[in-house]
Design an enzyme around this catalytic site. Structure first.
Site, PDB file in Angstrom:
ATOM      1  N   SER A  17       0.852  -1.190   0.000  1.00 26.81           N
ATOM      2  CA  SER A  17       0.000   0.000   0.000  1.00 26.81           C
ATOM      3  C   SER A  17       0.885   1.236   0.000  1.00 26.81           C
ATOM      4  O   SER A  17       2.098   1.153  -0.180  1.00 26.81           O
ATOM      5  CB  SER A  17      -0.915  -0.011   1.230  1.00 26.81           C
ATOM      6  OG  SER A  17      -1.876   1.017   1.136  1.00 26.81           O
ATOM      7  N   ASN A  18       0.266   2.387   0.191  1.00 30.61           N
ATOM      8  CA  ASN A  18       1.017   3.627   0.367  1.00 30.61           C
ATOM      9  C   ASN A  18       0.399   4.400   1.521  1.00 30.61           C
ATOM     10  O   ASN A  18      -0.645   4.025   2.039  1.00 30.61           O
ATOM     11  CB  ASN A  18       1.064   4.446  -0.935  1.00 30.61           C
ATOM     12  CG  ASN A  18      -0.298   4.905  -1.369  1.00 30.61           C
ATOM     13  OD1 ASN A  18      -1.034   5.526  -0.618  1.00 30.61           O
ATOM     14  ND2 ASN A  18      -0.661   4.603  -2.602  1.00 30.61           N
ATOM     15  N   ALA A  19       1.010   5.488   1.905  1.00 31.80           N
ATOM     16  CA  ALA A  19       0.579   6.231   3.093  1.00 31.80           C
ATOM     17  C   ALA A  19      -0.422   7.342   2.786  1.00 31.80           C
ATOM     18  O   ALA A  19      -0.581   8.262   3.577  1.00 31.80           O
ATOM     19  CB  ALA A  19       1.798   6.808   3.799  1.00 31.80           C
ATOM     20  N   SER A  20      -1.110   7.267   1.663  1.00 33.21           N
ATOM     21  CA  SER A  20      -2.090   8.306   1.327  1.00 33.21           C
ATOM     22  C   SER A  20      -3.168   8.409   2.402  1.00 33.21           C
ATOM     23  O   SER A  20      -3.752   7.411   2.806  1.00 33.21           O
ATOM     24  CB  SER A  20      -2.749   7.984  -0.016  1.00 33.21           C
ATOM     25  OG  SER A  20      -3.779   8.913  -0.289  1.00 33.21           O
TER      26      SER A  20
END
Length: 77
Positions: A17-20
């Site tokens: 995932s990413n930290a958005s």
């Protein structure tokens, strides 16, 4: 409009995932709705409330599910 991260499964218990946070997309969606636009928001997993005035809010987890919903919403009438 889309906002937030996606989670791409590696196996049944792990994902990439990413930290958005989704905050910018949610703010833009709220501003568009306040200006009178018909807004559909497709959201990855975030800890945010549905923006006021957004007509349709759709929760997704993966990029493929996000794309499917984008295509569904953007179909010509």
């Amino acid at each position: 409009m889309t906002a937030g991260p996606t989670r791409e499964k590696i196996d049944p218990v792990r994902y990439i995932s990413n930290a958005s946070s989704g905050k910018q997309g949610y703010a833009v969606a709220a501003a568009l709705a306040a200006a009178g636009a018909d807004v559909a928001l497709i959201s990855g997993p975030v800890d945010l409330r549905r923006p006021v005035g957004v007509k349709e809010w759709i929760a997704v987890t993966s990029a493929a599910k996000c794309m499917k919903q984008c295509r569904r919403i953007c179909q010509p009438m």
